[in-house]
Design a protein around this motif. Structure first.
Motif, PDB file in Angstrom:
ATOM      1  N   LEU A   1       5.699  10.664   3.664  1.00  0.00           N
ATOM      2  CA  LEU A   1       4.662   9.714   4.050  1.00  0.00           C
ATOM      3  C   LEU A   1       4.166   8.979   2.815  1.00  0.00           C
ATOM      4  O   LEU A   1       3.486   9.556   1.962  1.00  0.00           O
ATOM      5  N   GLU A   2       4.535   7.708   2.703  1.00  0.00           N
ATOM      6  CA  GLU A   2       4.154   6.884   1.559  1.00  0.00           C
ATOM      7  C   GLU A   2       2.799   6.248   1.849  1.00  0.00           C
ATOM      8  O   GLU A   2       2.700   5.165   2.423  1.00  0.00           O
ATOM      9  N   THR A   3       1.744   6.905   1.419  1.00  0.00           N
ATOM     10  CA  THR A   3       0.405   6.434   1.763  1.00  0.00           C
ATOM     11  C   THR A   3       0.076   5.103   1.096  1.00  0.00           C
ATOM     12  O   THR A   3      -0.742   4.338   1.603  1.00  0.00           O
ATOM     13  N   GLY A   4       0.691   4.818  -0.054  1.00  0.00           N
ATOM     14  CA  GLY A   4       0.445   3.533  -0.699  1.00  0.00           C
ATOM     15  C   GLY A   4       0.848   2.368   0.172  1.00  0.00           C
ATOM     16  O   GLY A   4       0.280   1.269   0.074  1.00  0.00           O
ATOM     17  N   ALA A   5       1.824   2.591   1.048  1.00  0.00           N
ATOM     18  CA  ALA A   5       2.259   1.534   1.958  1.00  0.00           C
ATOM     19  C   ALA A   5       1.143   1.139   2.911  1.00  0.00           C
ATOM     20  O   ALA A   5       1.078  -0.013   3.367  1.00  0.00           O
ATOM     21  N   MET A   6       0.240   2.069   3.210  1.00  0.00           N
ATOM     22  CA  MET A   6      -0.866   1.760   4.096  1.00  0.00           C
ATOM     23  C   MET A   6      -1.823   0.771   3.428  1.00  0.00           C
ATOM     24  O   MET A   6      -2.288  -0.186   4.054  1.00  0.00           O
ATOM     25  N   TYR A   7      -2.105   0.989   2.142  1.00  0.00           N
ATOM     26  CA  TYR A   7      -2.961   0.057   1.413  1.00  0.00           C
ATOM     27  C   TYR A   7      -2.294  -1.305   1.277  1.00  0.00           C
ATOM     28  O   TYR A   7      -2.936  -2.354   1.407  1.00  0.00           O
ATOM     29  N   ARG A   8      -0.984  -1.309   1.015  1.00  0.00           N
ATOM     30  CA  ARG A   8      -0.289  -2.582   0.868  1.00  0.00           C
ATOM     31  C   ARG A   8      -0.261  -3.351   2.185  1.00  0.00           C
ATOM     32  O   ARG A   8      -0.387  -4.577   2.209  1.00  0.00           O
ATOM     33  N   ALA A   9      -0.075  -2.634   3.290  1.00  0.00           N
ATOM     34  CA  ALA A   9      -0.065  -3.308   4.589  1.00  0.00           C
ATOM     35  C   ALA A   9      -1.417  -3.945   4.881  1.00  0.00           C
ATOM     36  O   ALA A   9      -1.499  -5.077   5.371  1.00  0.00           O
ATOM     37  N   PHE A  10      -2.487  -3.222   4.569  1.00  0.00           N
ATOM     38  CA  PHE A  10      -3.811  -3.784   4.806  1.00  0.00           C
ATOM     39  C   PHE A  10      -4.068  -4.971   3.881  1.00  0.00           C
ATOM     40  O   PHE A  10      -4.640  -5.984   4.293  1.00  0.00           O
ATOM     41  N   ALA A  11      -3.640  -4.855   2.619  1.00  0.00           N
ATOM     42  CA  ALA A  11      -3.795  -5.976   1.686  1.00  0.00           C
ATOM     43  C   ALA A  11      -3.014  -7.190   2.177  1.00  0.00           C
ATOM     44  O   ALA A  11      -3.487  -8.327   2.063  1.00  0.00           O
ATOM     45  N   LEU A  12      -1.819  -6.956   2.717  1.00  0.00           N
ATOM     46  CA  LEU A  12      -1.012  -8.050   3.248  1.00  0.00           C
ATOM     47  C   LEU A  12      -1.759  -8.778   4.357  1.00  0.00           C
ATOM     48  O   LEU A  12      -1.786 -10.017   4.413  1.00  0.00           O
TER      49      LEU A  12
END
Length: 247
Positions: free
Chosen positions: A49-60
């Motif tokens: 589970l790449e949690t950083g991807a969640m922050y990047r998705a929200f930033a996107l």
């Protein structure tokens, strides 16, 4: 915001004897966390589970909607109408934002920088932490990010803090860019942005980037990818007495 795609199960901290292990990998951008996490997940039969991807998705989403990354009120309003779904895949998580696969967009420099900027808001981090805890609640996961071992799962069974010299991490980040994005980015600018992100991540008031007191430090500056993976594998095996599933 809703994170979907997994059976959330029973909270990990409530059932330490019945849940499967949680492996936490923290470290700065470009240290190789995603690569190591994917390998460990495959090797030990766990979910990555790449949690950083969640922050990047929200930033996107914030960038696409022209929401100021400094406007907390607007970001919280945006979060109330955001759905993120992670789907584990062989090559890494596929990330769906409001039902749309945005995986290939998440490594763009502007999105990566935006993730660091939205993550400095304590309310946004608290919201993300709750979601991440739900995703890893039943155990059997490798979670990577910047505060997994210190905040999200302080009782993780194994904690690794993966680091490397900024220059090495900058080159790794450059190599991750899609060809069309790399053509528009100078490595020197990328390294400068990485230094700025390091400063924000390490010095933010809420959940700053730092090793957990019981984390194993792994500096990959002078190591090949194969050496880093082998060392991480050995750390997990030693801590848990685990072996790779037999084929």
């Amino acid at each position: 915001m809703i994170a979907e795609g997994m059976n959330l199960g029973t909270p990990a901290e409530d059932n330490p004897k019945t849940r499967r292990p949680i492996i936490a990998i923290d470290g700065p951008a470009g240290a190789g966390k995603s690569t190591v996490a994917r390998h460990l997940a495959r090797h030990f039969g766990l979910l990555n589970l790449e949690t950083g991807a969640m922050y990047r998705a929200f930033a996107l989403k914030a960038l696409a909607s022209r929401t100021s990354l400094e406007n907390l009120s607007a970001l919280l309003t945006l979060s109330n109408n955001t759905m993120i779904r992670l789907e584990p895949a062989e090559a890494g998580n596929r990330v769906f934002l409001d039902g749309v696969d945005v995986t290939t967009q998440l490594r763009e420099p502007e999105v990566t920088d935006g993730a660091s900027r939205v993550s400095i808001h304590p309310q946004i981090r608290a919201w993300m932490v709750r979601l991440q805890q739900e995703l890893g609640a039943a155990g059997g996961v490798v979670m990577e990010g910047r505060d997994i071992g210190t905040v999200v799962f302080p009782n993780a069974d194994v904690k690794i803090f993966l680091d490397a010299a900024p220059e090495v991490r900058g080159l790794r980040r450059y190599d991750q860019l899609a060809p069309e994005a790399a053509a528009e980015v100078q490595p020197e600018a990328l390294l400068r942005d990485l230094h700025e992100r390091d400063e924000r991540d390490r010095n933010r008031a809420d959940s700053p980037l730092k090793p957990a007191t019981d984390a194993v430090l792994l500096d990959s500056t002078r190591m090949t990818l194969e050496e880093v993976v082998a060392r991480a594998e050995a750390i997990v095996a030693e801590k848990l007495g685990m072996e790779a599933p037999k084929a």
